[in-house]
Design a protein around this motif. Structure first.
Motif, PDB file in Angstrom:
ATOM      1  N   THR A  71      37.089   2.302  10.207  1.00  0.00           N
ATOM      2  CA  THR A  71      37.505   1.494  11.358  1.00  0.00           C
ATOM      3  C   THR A  71      38.863   1.966  11.879  1.00  0.00           C
ATOM      4  OG1 THR A  71      38.810  -0.225  10.229  1.00  0.00           O
ATOM      5  CG2 THR A  71      36.402  -0.461  10.195  1.00  0.00           C
ATOM      6  N   CYS A  72      39.255   1.345  12.998  1.00  0.00           N
ATOM      7  CA  CYS A  72      40.521   1.673  13.663  1.00  0.00           C
ATOM      8  C   CYS A  72      41.653   0.741  13.251  1.00  0.00           C
ATOM      9  CB  CYS A  72      40.359   1.570  15.189  1.00  0.00           C
ATOM     10  SG  CYS A  72      39.009   2.538  15.885  1.00  0.00           S
ATOM     11  N   LYS A  77      46.153   7.248  13.655  1.00  0.00           N
ATOM     12  CA  LYS A  77      45.068   8.212  13.814  1.00  0.00           C
ATOM     13  C   LYS A  77      45.064   9.193  12.639  1.00  0.00           C
ATOM     14  CE  LYS A  77      45.197   8.063  18.872  1.00  0.00           C
ATOM     15  NZ  LYS A  77      45.414   8.829  20.127  1.00  0.00           N
ATOM     16  N   THR A  80      43.698   7.547   9.492  1.00  0.00           N
ATOM     17  CA  THR A  80      42.257   7.332   9.567  1.00  0.00           C
ATOM     18  C   THR A  80      41.502   8.639   9.369  1.00  0.00           C
ATOM     19  OG1 THR A  80      42.584   5.465  11.077  1.00  0.00           O
ATOM     20  CG2 THR A  80      40.392   6.453  11.020  1.00  0.00           C
ATOM     21  N   LEU A  81      41.959   9.705  10.012  1.00  0.00           N
ATOM     22  CA  LEU A  81      41.279  10.993   9.860  1.00  0.00           C
ATOM     23  C   LEU A  81      41.490  11.571   8.459  1.00  0.00           C
ATOM     24  CD1 LEU A  81      41.931  12.620  13.347  1.00  0.00           C
ATOM     25  CD2 LEU A  81      39.805  11.618  12.473  1.00  0.00           C
ATOM     26  N   ALA A  97      31.167   4.497  12.265  1.00  0.00           N
ATOM     27  CA  ALA A  97      32.451   4.402  12.954  1.00  0.00           C
ATOM     28  C   ALA A  97      32.498   3.131  13.794  1.00  0.00           C
ATOM     29  CB  ALA A  97      32.665   5.625  13.846  1.00  0.00           C
ATOM     30  N   ARG A  99      35.172  -0.118  15.591  1.00  0.00           N
ATOM     31  CA  ARG A  99      36.535  -0.551  15.908  1.00  0.00           C
ATOM     32  C   ARG A  99      37.095  -1.344  14.753  1.00  0.00           C
ATOM     33  NH1 ARG A  99      37.775  -5.496  19.728  1.00  0.00           N
ATOM     34  NH2 ARG A  99      37.255  -6.466  17.711  1.00  0.00           N
ATOM     35  N   PHE A 116      43.962   4.541  16.689  1.00  0.00           N
ATOM     36  CA  PHE A 116      42.913   4.662  17.691  1.00  0.00           C
ATOM     37  C   PHE A 116      42.792   3.348  18.470  1.00  0.00           C
ATOM     38  CE2 PHE A 116      41.452   7.870  14.563  1.00  0.00           C
ATOM     39  CZ  PHE A 116      41.407   8.975  15.411  1.00  0.00           C
ATOM     40  N   SER A 119      36.684   2.240  19.255  1.00  0.00           N
ATOM     41  CA  SER A 119      35.700   3.004  18.492  1.00  0.00           C
ATOM     42  C   SER A 119      35.322   4.286  19.223  1.00  0.00           C
ATOM     43  CB  SER A 119      34.460   2.150  18.229  1.00  0.00           C
ATOM     44  OG  SER A 119      33.878   1.717  19.438  1.00  0.00           O
ATOM     45  N   GLU A 121      37.248   6.257  20.951  1.00  0.00           N
ATOM     46  CA  GLU A 121      38.262   7.258  20.636  1.00  0.00           C
ATOM     47  C   GLU A 121      38.097   7.778  19.213  1.00  0.00           C
ATOM     48  OE1 GLU A 121      43.095   7.824  21.286  1.00  0.00           O
ATOM     49  OE2 GLU A 121      42.190   5.819  21.370  1.00  0.00           O
ATOM     50  N   LEU A 122      37.781   6.885  18.279  1.00  0.00           N
ATOM     51  CA  LEU A 122      37.540   7.291  16.893  1.00  0.00           C
ATOM     52  C   LEU A 122      36.327   8.208  16.803  1.00  0.00           C
ATOM     53  CD1 LEU A 122      37.844   7.136  13.798  1.00  0.00           C
ATOM     54  CD2 LEU A 122      36.631   4.936  13.876  1.00  0.00           C
ATOM     55  N   LEU A 126      36.192  12.082  15.344  1.00  0.00           N
ATOM     56  CA  LEU A 126      35.306  12.474  14.245  1.00  0.00           C
ATOM     57  C   LEU A 126      34.359  13.585  14.684  1.00  0.00           C
ATOM     58  CD1 LEU A 126      34.419   8.949  12.793  1.00  0.00           C
ATOM     59  CD2 LEU A 126      35.869  10.673  11.717  1.00  0.00           C
TER      60      LEU A 126
END
Length: 288
Positions: A71-72, A77, A80-81, A97, A99, A116, A119, A121-122, A126
């Motif tokens: 999730t964001c 960023k 998360t990555l 993936a 939000r 992010f 979702s 943008e995430l 990815l």
């Protein structure tokens, strides 16, 4: 009747007893040879580390294709990555993936500084890594934060345009909600798979509260039906019959995949799958 391909959602254990329950759930459902199993995040990212540990353990020991929720919420960023790359390095290349829900005390989603914004943008980030199969959420009934049901369809299209491979829907009690949503998605030009999310009713009062919170329509007859079933100790029989009938109707409408929200209580899910012709294919050999 077409025998569906199935997948199962688990949540990460937060104590020793819950750990045993998760392993019991895996043992019961893994012989049904699911396409994948997924492990959720808690609201506000509260189970991030638990999710990561559960995903790694399942991937290493169960022989199942494991998908991790990501999730964001409450992460930059880069953070998360980094989590995503940790999954990839462990051999987990399936991501759900989302939000994400805000922490319970915040009420609404707020973009984390450097995080992010959505979702979409995430998903795009990815996709750019080239490492993952990406699944996303979809809403057959209007998302509580959406202006209209049409807006939900348009937003799902943005998710697919950003690189999503498949959508898993919120649960519903009336197949017509899913079928109308599927038709609207086709009309909008969406041609990627949209898999109905199925919630076997393990506990009617609990599921009912969840449905109210997510904006899921509750048919008027269900309260009375479960009240009567409870008096006779037939709740599980009623729940299995309701779920099996809806799934059978969906299969009759061309659905070929089903995603079950198990709540780490596998018996009803197993019984529904058996009724649909999904029978044991493999035996789990080593979960530790």
């Amino acid at each position: 009747m077409t025998v569906p391909a199935v997948s199962f959602e688990f949540f990460p254990p937060q104590n020793l007893e819950a750990s045993f329950r998760l392993w019991d759930t895996v043992q019961v459902l893994s012989p049904l040879a699911p396409r994948f199993v997924s492990v959720t995040y808690g609201a506000g990212g509260t189970t991030r580390d638990l999710t990561r540990d559960a995903v790694a353990t399942l991937h290493k020991n169960s022989g199942l294709n494991v998908a991790a929720h990501l999730t964001c919420v409450k992460a930059t960023k880069e953070e998360t990555l980094e989590i995503a790359n940790t999954f990839a390095e462990a051999g987990v290349t399936e991501i759900v993936a989302l939000r994400g829900d805000p922490p319970k005390d915040e009420g609404k989603f707020t973009v984390h500084p450097g995080g992010f914004e959505s979702s979409v943008e995430l998903i795009a980030a990815l996709k750019d890594t080239g490492k993952f199969t990406i699944r996303v959420g979809a809403y057959p009934e209007k998302h509580p934060e959406a202006a209209t049901a049409t807006a939900d369809v348009e937003y799902l299209k943005r998710k697919f345009d950003a690189g999503a491979d498949e959508a898993l829907t919120q649960f519903f009690f009336d197949k017509e909600h899913f079928l109308r949503f599927r038709d609207a998605c086709v009309k909008a030009g969406i041609d990627k798979p949209i898999v109905p999310g199925i919630m076997p009713i393990e506990n009617w009062k609990g599921i009912r509260r969840f449905a109210v919170n997510t904006g899921t329509t509750i048919p008027a007859w269900m309260d009375d039906a479960f009240e009567k079933a409870a008096r006779d100790g037939r709740q599980d029989l009623l729940a299995t019959a309701i779920c099996t009938e809806m799934c059978t109707d969906l299969l009759g409408e061309g659905v070929d995949k089903l995603h079950f929200y198990t709540l780490n209580r596998p018996e009803l899910t197993r019984d529904v799958c058996h009724a649909l012709g999904v029978t044991p294919q493999v035996q789990l050999e080593n979960v530790a």
